[in-house]
Design a protein around this motif. Structure first.
Motif, PDB file in Angstrom:
ATOM      1  N   MET A 138       6.914   2.154  55.293  1.00 49.59           N
ATOM      2  CA  MET A 138       8.173   2.399  54.589  1.00 49.59           C
ATOM      3  C   MET A 138       8.175   1.681  53.251  1.00 49.59           C
ATOM      4  O   MET A 138       8.690   2.203  52.257  1.00 49.59           O
ATOM      5  CB  MET A 138       9.350   1.954  55.463  1.00 49.59           C
ATOM      6  N   SER A 139       7.585   0.498  53.201  1.00 51.66           N
ATOM      7  CA  SER A 139       7.504  -0.237  51.934  1.00 51.66           C
ATOM      8  C   SER A 139       6.669   0.529  50.923  1.00 51.66           C
ATOM      9  O   SER A 139       7.014   0.603  49.741  1.00 51.66           O
ATOM     10  CB  SER A 139       6.897  -1.621  52.172  1.00 51.66           C
ATOM     11  N   ASP A 140       5.566   1.097  51.398  1.00 53.13           N
ATOM     12  CA  ASP A 140       4.728   1.895  50.500  1.00 53.13           C
ATOM     13  C   ASP A 140       5.514   3.050  49.904  1.00 53.13           C
ATOM     14  O   ASP A 140       5.437   3.320  48.698  1.00 53.13           O
ATOM     15  CB  ASP A 140       3.513   2.449  51.269  1.00 53.13           C
ATOM     16  N   ARG A 141       6.292   3.707  50.761  1.00 55.59           N
ATOM     17  CA  ARG A 141       7.079   4.842  50.269  1.00 55.59           C
ATOM     18  C   ARG A 141       8.186   4.373  49.328  1.00 55.59           C
ATOM     19  O   ARG A 141       8.529   5.068  48.370  1.00 55.59           O
ATOM     20  CB  ARG A 141       7.664   5.624  51.457  1.00 55.59           C
ATOM     21  N   VAL A 158       7.970   1.802  47.314  1.00 54.84           N
ATOM     22  CA  VAL A 158       7.304   1.549  46.033  1.00 54.84           C
ATOM     23  C   VAL A 158       7.100   2.868  45.297  1.00 54.84           C
ATOM     24  O   VAL A 158       7.305   2.951  44.080  1.00 54.84           O
ATOM     25  CB  VAL A 158       5.955   0.833  46.242  1.00 54.84           C
ATOM     26  N   ASP A 159       6.739   3.878  46.044  1.00 57.96           N
ATOM     27  CA  ASP A 159       6.532   5.199  45.441  1.00 57.96           C
ATOM     28  C   ASP A 159       7.824   5.719  44.811  1.00 57.96           C
ATOM     29  O   ASP A 159       7.813   6.233  43.686  1.00 57.96           O
ATOM     30  CB  ASP A 159       6.047   6.171  46.531  1.00 57.96           C
ATOM     31  N   ALA A 160       8.916   5.544  45.527  1.00 62.00           N
ATOM     32  CA  ALA A 160      10.208   5.992  44.998  1.00 62.00           C
ATOM     33  C   ALA A 160      10.601   5.172  43.775  1.00 62.00           C
ATOM     34  O   ALA A 160      11.084   5.716  42.774  1.00 62.00           O
ATOM     35  CB  ALA A 160      11.283   5.883  46.078  1.00 62.00           C
ATOM     36  N   LEU A 161      10.376   3.847  43.854  1.00 67.21           N
ATOM     37  CA  LEU A 161      10.722   2.971  42.734  1.00 67.21           C
ATOM     38  C   LEU A 161       9.914   3.334  41.488  1.00 67.21           C
ATOM     39  O   LEU A 161      10.379   3.176  40.365  1.00 67.21           O
ATOM     40  CB  LEU A 161      10.462   1.506  43.111  1.00 67.21           C
TER      41      LEU A 161
END
Lengths: 184, 184
Positions: A122-125, A127-130
Motif C-alpha cells: 500500500m505504501s508503494d501505491r 508513493v505512486d499516487a503522490l
DNA sequence: TCAGACTCTGACCGATCGGCCAGTTTGTGA
DNA sequence: TCACAAACTGGCCGATCGGTCAGAGTCTGA
C-alpha cells in the motif's frame, strides 16, 4: 593464527552492518553474525569487546561526520546556513546510507508482522499516487520524501495546533511535489 | 471479577501503546506492561492471546484506515490523485500518531546508545539551520520534513545514480524549504 | 626445536524473555 | 446459600540472549 586479524575484523563489521540494516540491532544476535561470517560466537567476542562495541565501531565514523557538519554550520547564521545544511545533510546520509538504515532498522522488521501485512504494498501505491503516477524519477524522489517527511513531523512535538499542523503539512507536502494549491 | 473487563483491556492497550512508542515493541516486555498497569504478566495473557496479539489490536485500526485510503486512491489517476493522497496521508499520520511512532520505535531507543551520544542535540541544531534559524513554525515544520525525508530516500532503492540522486535531493529539499536555487 | 603469544572453539553460565498452568479469589445468578 | 464461572496470581518452563572460560590448535621468533 587462523586468519589475517584486521581483515577478519573488517569482515565481521561488514557482515554485522548488513545484518543490522536488515534485521535491526536487537533483532540480530551474535549467533546470526557468527553463522554468516563462518566462525564461532566466541571468536566475535575475541575481536570485539561485545555486541555494543561492534555497533559503536560501525556508527562512530558517521557520528563524527555529523559532528563535523555540526561545527561547520555553527559558524553560519540565518539564511546562509540553509544551503550548506541541506548539502551537508544530503551528503552525510548518502555517504553513510547503511549506517542510517541501522537507525531505521526496526521498521522493515516490524513490517513483517502479520498485523501489518500489505502495508508495504500500500505504501508503494501511495508513493505512486503522490508522484502523480508518472515514471519521472524526480517526482518519485519527491514522493518518497513526502512519505518520510510527514511521519517525522507528525510524531515530533511541534508548536502548532492539530488543525494548523495539518494545513501546514498539506501545503508543504504539495509544495514539495510541485502541486502547490492554486485555489483561493 | 476484580475489574471491569473491557475497561481493563482498554487500559492495557493504552499502557502498551505508550510503552511501545517509547521503548519499542521488542524493547518492551510483558513484565514492563504489567508493572505499569499494576497487574501480573499472566493477567495480560488472560486478556490477550500473546504479546503479538496486543500489537495487532493496536495497529489494526491504523492499517484499516490505510487500506481505505488505498482503495480511495486506486480510482484516481494522474494528477488528480496527488492532492487526495497528500491530504489522506497527512490525516492518517496525525490521526494515528502513536501507532506510527511504534513503527519508528527503535530510533529513540537506539539514540540512547553511547555511540550515538549527542546525535539528538546535533539533529536539533541541524533542524534549526535548515529552518534558517527563524522561529517561524512553518519553517520549522519544513525543516523537520527535510530531516525525515532525506534518510528515507537515501536508504530506499531509487532509479538514479548517486550524483544524480544527490542533485535531485538537494534541489527538492531546498524547494521544500523555500530556498530554491537561483544560481545558474 | 621449542617456548610463548595469538587465534579460535565448544561448553557453559546467568539473565531475560514469552508463554503455560494449577490453584485461589471474587463476583453472580439460581 | 451455594455452585459455578470469570478474573487473576505465583511459580514454573523452554528458548534465546550476551558473555565467560579453560583449553586446543597454530604461528613465530629466538
Amino acid at each position: 593464527m587462523a586468519r589475517n586479524s584486521s581483515g577478519f575484523r573488517r569482515e565481521i563489521l561488514e557482515v554485522a552492518s548488513r545484518l543490522f540494516a536488515v534485521t535491526g540491532f536487537k533483532g540480530t544476535s551474535l549467533q546470526d553474525i557468527a553463522g554468516e561470517v563462518g566462525c564461532s560466537k566466541a571468536a566475535l567476542l575475541y575481536h570485539f569487546d561485545g555486541k555494543d562495541a561492534i555497533l559503536t565501531e560501525l556508527l562512530t565514523p558517521a557520528v563524527e561526520a555529523l559532528a563535523e557538519l555540526d561545527v561547520r554550520l555553527a559558524g553560519l547564521d540565518g539564511d546562509t546556513a540553509v544551503r550548506p545544511a541541506v548539502e551537508g545533510f544530503v551528503d552525510l546520509v548518502l555517504r553513510f546510507r547503511r549506517e542510517v538504515k541501522i537507525l531505521y532498522d526496526e521498521i522493515p522488521e516490524m513490517l513483517r508482522h502479520p498485523a501489518l501485512a500489505g502495508v508495504l504494498e500500500m505504501s508503494d501505491r501511495l508513493v505512486d499516487a503522490l508522484a502523480g503516477r508518472t515514471a519521472d524519477p524526480e517526482a518519485h524522489v519527491a514522493a518518497l520524501m513526502v512519505l518520510g517527511a510527514v511521519p517525522v513531523v507528525g510524531t515530533q512535538p511541534v508548536p502548532l495546533g492539530d488543525d494548523e499542523l495539518r494545513a501546514v503539512l498539506v501545503r508543504r507536502a504539495l509544495h514539495t511535489l510541485d502541486h502547490d494549491d492554486t485555489r483561493p
